[in-house]
Design an enzyme around this catalytic site. Structure first.
Site, PDB file in Angstrom:
ATOM      1  N   ASP A 197       0.851  -1.190   0.000  1.00 49.18           N
ATOM      2  CA  ASP A 197       0.000   0.000   0.000  1.00 49.18           C
ATOM      3  C   ASP A 197       0.884   1.237   0.000  1.00 49.18           C
ATOM      4  O   ASP A 197       1.331   1.714   1.052  1.00 49.18           O
ATOM      5  CB  ASP A 197      -0.914   0.002   1.223  1.00 49.18           C
ATOM      6  N   HIS A 202       0.635   8.260   3.411  1.00 60.15           N
ATOM      7  CA  HIS A 202       1.229   7.625   4.585  1.00 60.15           C
ATOM      8  C   HIS A 202       2.741   7.820   4.694  1.00 60.15           C
ATOM      9  O   HIS A 202       3.359   7.291   5.624  1.00 60.15           O
ATOM     10  CB  HIS A 202       0.906   6.129   4.568  1.00 60.15           C
ATOM     11  N   ILE A 217      -0.183   9.729   8.170  1.00 57.57           N
ATOM     12  CA  ILE A 217      -0.924   8.890   9.113  1.00 57.57           C
ATOM     13  C   ILE A 217      -0.648   7.412   8.843  1.00 57.57           C
ATOM     14  O   ILE A 217      -0.168   7.039   7.780  1.00 57.57           O
ATOM     15  CB  ILE A 217      -2.444   9.160   9.033  1.00 57.57           C
ATOM     16  N   GLY A 220      -4.848   2.431   7.741  1.00 63.08           N
ATOM     17  CA  GLY A 220      -5.909   1.758   8.487  1.00 63.08           C
ATOM     18  C   GLY A 220      -5.690   0.260   8.511  1.00 63.08           C
ATOM     19  O   GLY A 220      -5.972  -0.412   9.514  1.00 63.08           O
TER      20      GLY A 220
END
Length: 299
Positions: A197, A202, A217, A220
């Site tokens: 990912d 990110h 961040i 998830g």
């Protein structure tokens, strides 16, 4: 020409990219395991079974299934779908994830996937788009079903509540049966992205700022993997055959370096979990794991 608003009838059932292929070897599953915090204690032999290729009982984490397929394929599907309007890619957030398991993942495998947009729902502030993929091995047997729900901010208001009305169980109003604490590292997202990912949200501070965040961040799906790891440890003694399914909703962001507290409640054959950041007290991930009544045969 792209429509001004979401056109649900042109979104539901849209096939994404024909038959896709992907393969993995031990290195890929080990990188994933390290990305969700396995083997922080290098003397823990139960966790080494997921991070050492010569382990006598080498295993693959069930939540590795969330890495099969790519965010790029999802994005390409959204862009090419005739019923989707133009949108800012930085407005795309992972809303929910569900995996259904039919057999444990082998340590190396080539798979095929067929994917479609199963549903779209107006959430006023944005659109919730559900993607569904069947993952099959070389014999054509299904290994897992991968269901992702993506929330795209600022394209709501098209007035369709969606066809799928599935929901997650409520968190019990009693003390948890078990709780674990995982301190994420400041570079956790940089390590986790090696599982596939590579969304710049990110890792790139400038792209994170465009998405409305002070700094990059955590994925998830990294929080998702940490929660799955907690249930696997506390209720399954690391027996991957006991996982029948796992589902979670991502309710708040996590910054790399924060501490995740995962609280778990056993109810029947389900383990309900709620994961919060210790520093800010915000629930970041909430969901459940459905357990098999009896272990399945191992590969």
């Amino acid at each position: 020409m792209k429509p001004a608003k979401v056109v649900p009838d042109l979104v539901r059932g849209f096939k994404i990219g024909g038959i896709q292929t992907q393969s993995w070897v031990e290195r890929d599953t080990i990188l994933y395991a390290l990305g969700v915090g396995m083997s922080r204690d290098p003397m823990d032999t139960k966790e080494l079974a997921f991070t050492y290729e010569n382990s006598e009982n080498f295993k693959v984490l069930p939540t590795f299934g969330a890495t099969i397929g790519s965010i790029g394929a999802i994005f390409d599907g959204l862009v090419s779908c005739p019923g989707m309007p133009e949108f800012n890619p930085m407005m795309l957030l992972h809303g929910e994830q569900r995996l259904e398991f039919f057999k444990p993942f082998p340590q190396r495998q080539q798979v095929t996937m067929t994917s479609e947009i199963a549903d779209v729902a107006d959430k006023v502030k944005g659109a919730l788009v559900t993607f569904s993929s069947d993952v099959k091995d070389e014999s054509g047997s299904i290994i897992c079903k991968n269901i992702s729900k993506m929330f795209i901010r600022k394209i709501g208001g098209f007035g369709d509540r969606g066809k799928l009305q599935d929901s997650l169980p409520n968190v019990p109003q009693r003390p948890p049966c078990k709780a674990t604490t995982d301190v994420t590292t400041p570079n956790q997202a940089i390590l986790y992205r090696l599982a596939g990912d590579v969304n710049p949200l990110h890792i790139d501070p400038n792209m994170a700022a465009m998405g409305g965040f002070d700094r990059p961040i955590l994925h998830g799906l990294c929080s998702f993997g940490i929660a799955g790891k907690a249930v696997l440890k506390e209720f399954c003694d690391y027996d991957v055959t006991k996982f029948k399914s796992i589902a979670a909703r991502f309710t708040s962001h996590v910054f790399p370096g924060e501490t995740l507290v995962t609280e778990m409640w056993k109810e029947g054959n389900k383990v309900i979990f709620a994961q919060k950041t210790q520093e800010r007290g915000k629930i970041a991930t909430q969901g459940y794991v459905e357990l098999n009544e009896a272990p399945q045969p191992k590969i």
